[in-house]
Enzyme design. Structure first.
Site, short mmCIF file in Angstrom:
data_model
loop_
_atom_site.label_atom_id
_atom_site.label_comp_id
_atom_site.label_asym_id
_atom_site.label_seq_id
_atom_site.Cartn_x
_atom_site.Cartn_y
_atom_site.Cartn_z
N GLY A 220 -12.76 -30.96 -2.91
CA GLY A 220 -11.78 -30.32 -1.99
C GLY A 220 -10.27 -29.89 -2.71
N PRO A 262 -15.11 -32.80 -7.52
CA PRO A 262 -14.53 -31.41 -7.48
C PRO A 262 -15.70 -30.23 -7.82
CG PRO A 262 -14.07 -32.41 -9.77
CD PRO A 262 -14.70 -33.47 -8.89
N ARG A 300 -18.58 -15.28 0.51
CA ARG A 300 -17.52 -15.92 0.87
C ARG A 300 -16.30 -14.88 1.90
NH1 ARG A 300 -13.98 -18.12 -1.51
NH2 ARG A 300 -13.83 -19.86 -0.52
N CYS A 330 -26.69 -3.40 4.93
CA CYS A 330 -26.58 -2.61 6.03
C CYS A 330 -26.18 -3.39 7.30
CB CYS A 330 -28.26 -2.15 6.38
SG CYS A 330 -28.33 -0.62 6.18
N GLU A 331 -25.05 -3.96 7.06
CA GLU A 331 -24.30 -4.63 8.30
C GLU A 331 -22.57 -4.70 7.73
OE1 GLU A 331 -26.20 -8.70 8.55
OE2 GLU A 331 -24.36 -9.20 8.92
N1 LLP Z 1 -18.25 -33.38 -2.17
C1 LLP Z 1 -18.78 -33.29 -1.04
C2 LLP Z 1 -19.50 -34.39 -0.41
C3 LLP Z 1 -19.01 -31.81 -0.42
O1 LLP Z 1 -19.55 -31.67 0.57
C4 LLP Z 1 -18.14 -30.73 -1.26
C5 LLP Z 1 -18.17 -29.38 -0.67
C6 LLP Z 1 -17.75 -30.98 -2.27
C7 LLP Z 1 -17.59 -32.34 -2.74
C8 LLP Z 1 -17.06 -30.05 -3.27
O2 LLP Z 1 -15.78 -29.51 -2.60
P1 LLP Z 1 -15.02 -28.25 -3.31
O3 LLP Z 1 -14.23 -29.19 -4.56
O4 LLP Z 1 -15.72 -27.26 -4.13
O5 LLP Z 1 -13.86 -27.96 -2.42
N2 LLP Z 1 -19.36 -22.70 0.64
C9 LLP Z 1 -18.07 -23.11 0.87
C10 LLP Z 1 -17.55 -24.46 0.48
C11 LLP Z 1 -18.40 -25.41 0.92
C12 LLP Z 1 -18.10 -26.86 0.58
C13 LLP Z 1 -19.18 -27.66 0.96
N3 LLP Z 1 -18.80 -29.09 0.46
C14 LLP Z 1 -17.10 -21.80 0.24
O6 LLP Z 1 -17.45 -20.88 -0.36
O7 LLP Z 1 -15.57 -21.85 0.36
#
Ligand code: LLP
Length: 401
Positions: A220, A262, A300, A330-331
């Site tokens: 995150g 990350p 996204r 097509c949307e």
């Molecule tokens: N750990 C777990 C358990 C997770 O569910 C996630 C992301 C991460 C780590 C990594 O998070 P990050 O560091 O990438 O923020 N498709 C969405 C993001 C979905 C994230 C899901 N889980 C987007 O494009 O913003």
């Protein structure tokens, strides 16, 4: 731009568009930033593979010494194929059939379980013979968009706190070897205090589970998508962990390790989606610039209202004009609404930035349009790391009657 405009233009000319291009140097730089910021604490990093699983990218990340976090058994298998050894693989399961967890055990990887149902099956099958991590729901609202917020009070992720008594009973009666307590509160967290809040929550629980030596704070970490946005202050996160761990150790005589997962932080800004402008359509409100890509390649903007910077590689110093950059699906399918860009001509190549994380990985073949090729730029060389799909690829799994 860490990759030069010329390099991107060359990639488009060599491999065609639409095309994903990743810069290995950017991934390395982000990883070094992480390890430097956390150098004064006992921390481990598990790249969240779900952001981008191309084998070349996984190998690059593995070669830096980073571990890997997987969200499905296939991601675990992809990690193994890319050379990660089981001691570097974490499998964070959610809503999975217990058989998947058994398979993960047979592969010897770290496992985090996020429901009492699966933990109960795990306890009955393995007792204390295999270490386990437990994912909890801390009831913290965090992250850049409600769809990517995962730790709040109505989230499906983690064991809810009202089941803590049952959880403790299960752990005690089977003498489970609980090594890790885990939370992941959301994606794009810009405020370091969210991690402090999560840490306080986990430390509180660590007092009750004497076998725990690892606190996993999930992923995150925010990276900027808009110019005015800032990367999360990692040093502040590290400082908070350091202070909290020292206090815990003093009080309980137990030292802890922090894990982070990350995804975006490592790969978001390494990636570009290159697309060619196919049609310009002026209207009384705005000029539409239609490209040879769409939400099937980068979902996204349409799914999370995400902002991605765009540059016109073919006319970087043209006069600024306003455009709605749209896909060919097509949307309703926009990459940018009312965006000032250097004058666009049909045939120009646009680069959509910050597209490394959850770009190709969430791509589909909607409208029977094939998925793009992928290229990795490493030490100045451009390597094709996935060929463009073809119509035959779309048909290959079908059984023609
Ligand atoms: N750990 C777990 C358990 C997770 O569910 C996630 C992301 C991460 C780590 C990594 O998070 P990050 O560091 O990438 O923020 N498709 C969405 C993001 C979905 C994230 C899901 N889980 C987007 O494009 O913003």
């Amino acid at each position: 731009m860490s990759v030069s405009r010329e390099q991107l233009v060359r990639a488009a000319a060599t491999f065609g568009t639409p095309l994903y291009v990743y810069d290995a140097g950017s991934i390395t730089a982000q990883y070094q930033k992480l390890t430097k910021a956390f150098s004064s604490i006992n921390a481990r990093f598990f790249y969240a593979a779900k952001a981008l699983t191309n084998q070349a990218v996984l190998k690059h990340i593995g070669s830096m010494g980073c571990s890997i976090d997987c969200s499905s058994i296939n991601e675990v298998k992809l990690a193994i194929r890319a050379g990660f050894t089981p001691d570097k693989i974490l499998y964070t399961s959610n809503s999975v059939a217990f058989a998947e967890i058994q398979e993960a055990v047979s592969l010897g990887v770290f496992i985090t379980i996020d429901s009492l149902s699966n933990l109960d099956k795990f306890a009955r099958t393995y007792g204390n013979q295999y270490p386990v991590g437990i994912r909890l729901r801390p009831n913290i609202m965090a992250g850049g968009h409600v769809k990517i917020s995962t730790g709040h009070a109505t989230s499906k992720f983690g064991i809810p706190m009202e089941q803590l008594d049952q959880l403790e009973k299960l752990v005690v009666s089977y003498q489970l070897s609980v090594t890790t307590l885990h939370i992941h509160t959301g994606s794009e967290i810009s405020d370091a205090s969210v991690f402090a809040q999560g840490l306080a929550f986990l430390l509180d629980l660590a007092e009750r589970f004497s076998t725990v030596s690892i606190l996993d704070l999930g992923g995150g970490f925010k990276v900027p998508y808009r110019e005015e946005e800032k990367e999360i202050d990692l040093k502040e996160v590290a400082q908070q962990v350091k202070i909290a761990f020292e206090a815990f150790e003093k009080k309980h005589g137990r030292s802890l390790q922090a894990w982070f997962e990350p995804g975006k932080f490592l790969v978001a800004q390494s990636g570009y989606l290159l697309a060619t402008v196919t049609v310009l359509k002026p209207s009384d409100t705005i000029c539409f610039a239609g490209v040879d890509s769409g939400l099937n390649h980068l979902i996204r903007p349409m799914f999370y209202e995400a902002y991605h910077p765009i540059s016109n590689l073919s006319n970087p110093s043209g006069n600024l004009q306003r455009y709605q950059v749209t896909g060919n699906i097509c949307e309703t399918d926009d990459f940018a609404l009312d965006r000032a860009l250097p004058e666009i001509r049909e045939g120009d190549i646009l680069a959509i930035h910050q597209a490394g994380a959850y770009g190709f990985e969430m791509a589909s073949s909607y409208n029977a349009r094939v998925r793009p090729a992928e290229v990795l730029i490493q030490e100045g060389e451009q390597y094709l790391i996935r060929r463009r799909e073809t119509l035959e690829d779309l048909l290959i799994q079908q059984i023609i009657l």
